[in-house]
Design a protein around this motif. Structure first.
Motif, PDB file in Angstrom:
ATOM      1  N   UNK A 148       0.846  -1.187   0.000  1.00  0.00           N
ATOM      2  CA  UNK A 148       0.000   0.000   0.000  1.00  0.00           C
ATOM      3  C   UNK A 148       0.882   1.239   0.000  1.00  0.00           C
ATOM      4  N   UNK A 149       0.774   2.035  -1.045  1.00  0.00           N
ATOM      5  CA  UNK A 149       1.569   3.252  -1.190  1.00  0.00           C
ATOM      6  C   UNK A 149       0.861   4.459  -0.600  1.00  0.00           C
ATOM      7  N   UNK A 150      -0.448   4.382  -0.503  1.00  0.00           N
ATOM      8  CA  UNK A 150      -1.234   5.470   0.063  1.00  0.00           C
ATOM      9  C   UNK A 150      -2.713   5.167  -0.049  1.00  0.00           C
ATOM     10  N   UNK A 151      -3.491   5.740   0.852  1.00  0.00           N
ATOM     11  CA  UNK A 151      -4.951   5.600   0.808  1.00  0.00           C
ATOM     12  C   UNK A 151      -5.554   6.952   1.165  1.00  0.00           C
ATOM     13  N   UNK A 152      -6.592   7.343   0.418  1.00  0.00           N
ATOM     14  CA  UNK A 152      -7.107   8.701   0.522  1.00  0.00           C
ATOM     15  C   UNK A 152      -8.636   8.674   0.535  1.00  0.00           C
ATOM     16  N   UNK A 153      -9.226   9.723   1.097  1.00  0.00           N
ATOM     17  CA  UNK A 153     -10.680   9.837   1.175  1.00  0.00           C
ATOM     18  C   UNK A 153     -11.186  10.680   0.024  1.00  0.00           C
ATOM     19  N   UNK A 154     -11.968  10.067  -0.844  1.00  0.00           N
ATOM     20  CA  UNK A 154     -12.604  10.786  -1.950  1.00  0.00           C
ATOM     21  C   UNK A 154     -13.998  11.203  -1.509  1.00  0.00           C
ATOM     22  N   UNK A 155     -14.380  12.482  -1.665  1.00  0.00           N
ATOM     23  CA  UNK A 155     -15.679  12.961  -1.170  1.00  0.00           C
ATOM     24  C   UNK A 155     -16.816  12.708  -2.169  1.00  0.00           C
ATOM     25  N   UNK A 156     -17.590  11.690  -1.896  1.00  0.00           N
ATOM     26  CA  UNK A 156     -18.728  11.336  -2.734  1.00  0.00           C
ATOM     27  C   UNK A 156     -19.869  12.334  -2.527  1.00  0.00           C
ATOM     28  N   UNK A 157     -20.515  12.743  -3.623  1.00  0.00           N
ATOM     29  CA  UNK A 157     -21.588  13.738  -3.568  1.00  0.00           C
ATOM     30  C   UNK A 157     -22.806  13.232  -2.793  1.00  0.00           C
ATOM     31  N   UNK A 158     -23.600  14.163  -2.294  1.00  0.00           N
ATOM     32  CA  UNK A 158     -24.872  13.813  -1.662  1.00  0.00           C
ATOM     33  C   UNK A 158     -25.878  13.374  -2.739  1.00  0.00           C
ATOM     34  N   UNK A 159     -26.964  12.742  -2.322  1.00  0.00           N
ATOM     35  CA  UNK A 159     -28.018  12.330  -3.249  1.00  0.00           C
ATOM     36  C   UNK A 159     -28.661  13.568  -3.868  1.00  0.00           C
ATOM     37  N   UNK A 160     -28.849  13.552  -5.192  1.00  0.00           N
ATOM     38  CA  UNK A 160     -29.215  14.772  -5.910  1.00  0.00           C
ATOM     39  C   UNK A 160     -30.679  15.143  -5.809  1.00  0.00           C
ATOM     40  N   UNK A 161     -31.568  14.182  -5.480  1.00  0.00           N
ATOM     41  CA  UNK A 161     -32.992  14.486  -5.359  1.00  0.00           C
ATOM     42  C   UNK A 161     -33.667  13.403  -4.537  1.00  0.00           C
ATOM     43  N   UNK A 162     -34.867  13.704  -4.061  1.00  0.00           N
ATOM     44  CA  UNK A 162     -35.603  12.742  -3.244  1.00  0.00           C
ATOM     45  C   UNK A 162     -36.309  11.711  -4.131  1.00  0.00           C
ATOM     46  N   UNK A 163     -36.411  10.454  -3.690  1.00  0.00           N
ATOM     47  CA  UNK A 163     -37.171   9.457  -4.451  1.00  0.00           C
ATOM     48  C   UNK A 163     -38.657   9.783  -4.438  1.00  0.00           C
ATOM     49  N   UNK A 164     -39.364   9.274  -5.452  1.00  0.00           N
ATOM     50  CA  UNK A 164     -40.791   9.584  -5.558  1.00  0.00           C
ATOM     51  C   UNK A 164     -41.682   8.542  -4.897  1.00  0.00           C
ATOM     52  N   UNK A 165     -41.093   7.512  -4.305  1.00  0.00           N
ATOM     53  CA  UNK A 165     -41.875   6.488  -3.625  1.00  0.00           C
ATOM     54  C   UNK A 165     -42.398   5.397  -4.533  1.00  0.00           C
ATOM     55  N   UNK A 166     -42.017   5.422  -5.813  1.00  0.00           N
ATOM     56  CA  UNK A 166     -42.522   4.405  -6.748  1.00  0.00           C
ATOM     57  C   UNK A 166     -41.790   3.074  -6.619  1.00  0.00           C
ATOM     58  N   UNK A 167     -40.711   3.036  -5.851  1.00  0.00           N
ATOM     59  CA  UNK A 167     -39.944   1.811  -5.679  1.00  0.00           C
ATOM     60  C   UNK A 167     -39.629   1.604  -4.205  1.00  0.00           C
ATOM     61  N   UNK A 168     -39.513   0.352  -3.818  1.00  0.00           N
ATOM     62  CA  UNK A 168     -39.119   0.043  -2.443  1.00  0.00           C
ATOM     63  C   UNK A 168     -37.608   0.159  -2.265  1.00  0.00           C
TER      64      UNK A 168
END
Length: 393
Positions: free
Chosen positions: A254-274
């Motif tokens: 292991x030469x290095x390990x870093x934290x990549x900042x993943x984006x937040x969820x872009x919109x709310x689900x509409x409830x059509x799926x479980x």
């Protein structure tokens, strides 16, 4: 570290609180093309334009197999062709990869012609069994890269964290195979890239899914798809999450390990799926001229809204090495810096699908790199195997 870099690192330092909200809430400010609150760094900032697209016929039959589930792709420097891996877990046919001629130029994707297919083989020479019958010997292929030194194939599979405690654990792996799919070895993964007991280790379906070669093949970089359990919750509408990116030598150091900042969820689900929203990093690609710089693909699905595919230019330069941190919660670190390259919703594609793979294509006469993307259709009628070509500068 030089003084200007030290100032940027200090300015970017964040505390990963228990909720993870401050840690990765680094939103991409589309008006400035950079993370909010962070000056635009000069070492990242690629731009993209659409060259073209082409769709492979659904469930195309090729040499006794069903083409689909293409979740990783790479250009072969030895032949100029491409290799693509299917994430079929030996449910339709044995886990496998395909080779193809993909004609990409400044006018788009002219043609996609499959030229071969081979099963991925176990160390004993047998094919991998289906998940339902194979127990710990099953695999979930997700990524493939061509070794720039030998032109053999390295491929990643994310294993299986069972839903119940008494289920069979399949550890993720990065393996290498010859060009016919025969097993040649395996790269040791760091301990925190394993499925562990309790609330630690890799999440289910959020394991090692992205790999890339850099530094002329001397460095293999991998990214887990989602945050480790001990690093905090997955992204929500309010906050993002850290994804660990690991650089290793060819022998596994292991030469290095870093934290990549993943984006937040872009919109709310509409409830059509479980099914809840799903987001992560399915592919990472080293920059040809800078071993600390990567293109990172973020794929998000939300019911009612479909897929959002975003490509970011990111760097490990100045980021904190977190390889010895068991948990990132409450730790003061500098995450990888990133800048939005393109949102596929913004480039006039016919549709946006479940894009999971990407590779560099040929360089155009004007000096632009080409980037070839492939989508995973999950063998579903509602999705497509879409090949997209972008010009990157």
């Amino acid at each position: 570290m030089n003084s200007s870099l030290a100032r940027r690192a200090c300015a970017a330092a964040v505390v990963l609180a228990a909720t993870m909200a401050p840690a990765v809430a680094a939103q991409t400010d589309d008006s400035r093309g950079t993370q909010a609150g962070t000056a635009a760094p000069s070492d990242i900032g690629a731009k993209a334009r659409l060259l073209g697209e082409r769709t492979v016929p659904h469930k195309l039959s090729f040499r006794g197999t069903t083409v689909g589930g293409l979740s990783g792709i790479d250009r072969d420097p030895c032949t100029g062709e491409y290799v693509a891996i299917s994430d079929d877990r030996s449910m339709l046919q044995p886990s496998r990869f395909y080779t193809a001629r993909i004609a990409v130029d400044g006018d788009g994707v002219d043609s996609v012609d499959f030229t071969g297919t081979h099963p991925l083989l176990q160390p004993d020479g047998s094919v991998y069994p289906a998940l339902s019958t194979g127990g710990g010997k099953a695999v979930d292929p997700e990524e493939v890269r061509v070794d720039p030194r030998s032109c053999d194939y390295w491929w990643a599979q994310e294993g299986e964290r069972p839903k119940s405690p008494d289920g069979t654990v399949i550890q993720p792996s990065i393996q290498f195979a010859d060009r016919s799919g025969s097993y040649r070895g395996q790269l040791p993964l760091p301990p925190n890239n394993e499925i562990l007991g309790g609330d630690r280790g890799l999440r289910r379906n959020k394991a090692v899914e992205a790999i890339t070669f850099g530094a002329d093949g001397s460095v293999l970089t991998s990214a887990v798809e989602g945050p480790l359990l001990q690093d905090g919750p997955e992204p929500t509408l309010e906050h993002g999450a850290p994804v660990r990116v690991t650089q290793q030598s060819r022998n596994g150091e292991v030469l290095g390990q870093f934290a990549y900042p993943l984006e937040k969820i872009f919109t709310a689900p509409d409830g059509s799926s479980t099914y809840p929203p799903d987001t992560g990093v399915p592919a990472i690609l080293a920059h040809p001229g800078d071993p600390s710089r990567y293109l990172v693909l973020e794929r998000t699905w939300v019911s009612g809204a479909g897929f959002k595919i975003r490509l970011f230019d990111a760097t490990t330069r100045g980021a904190t090495d977190v390889q010895h941190m068991d948990s990132l919660k409450g730790r003061e670190i500098v995450p990888m810096r990133k800048k939005l390259v393109v949102d596929l919703d913004d480039i006039s594609l016919s549709s946006v699908h479940n894009t999971e793979g990407m590779t560099w294509g040929p360089t155009l006469p004007n000096g632009e790199y080409t980037l070839v993307l492939v989508s995973d259709d999950n063998f579903s009628e509602d999705l497509a195997t879409q090949i997209v070509a972008l010009g990157i500068r």
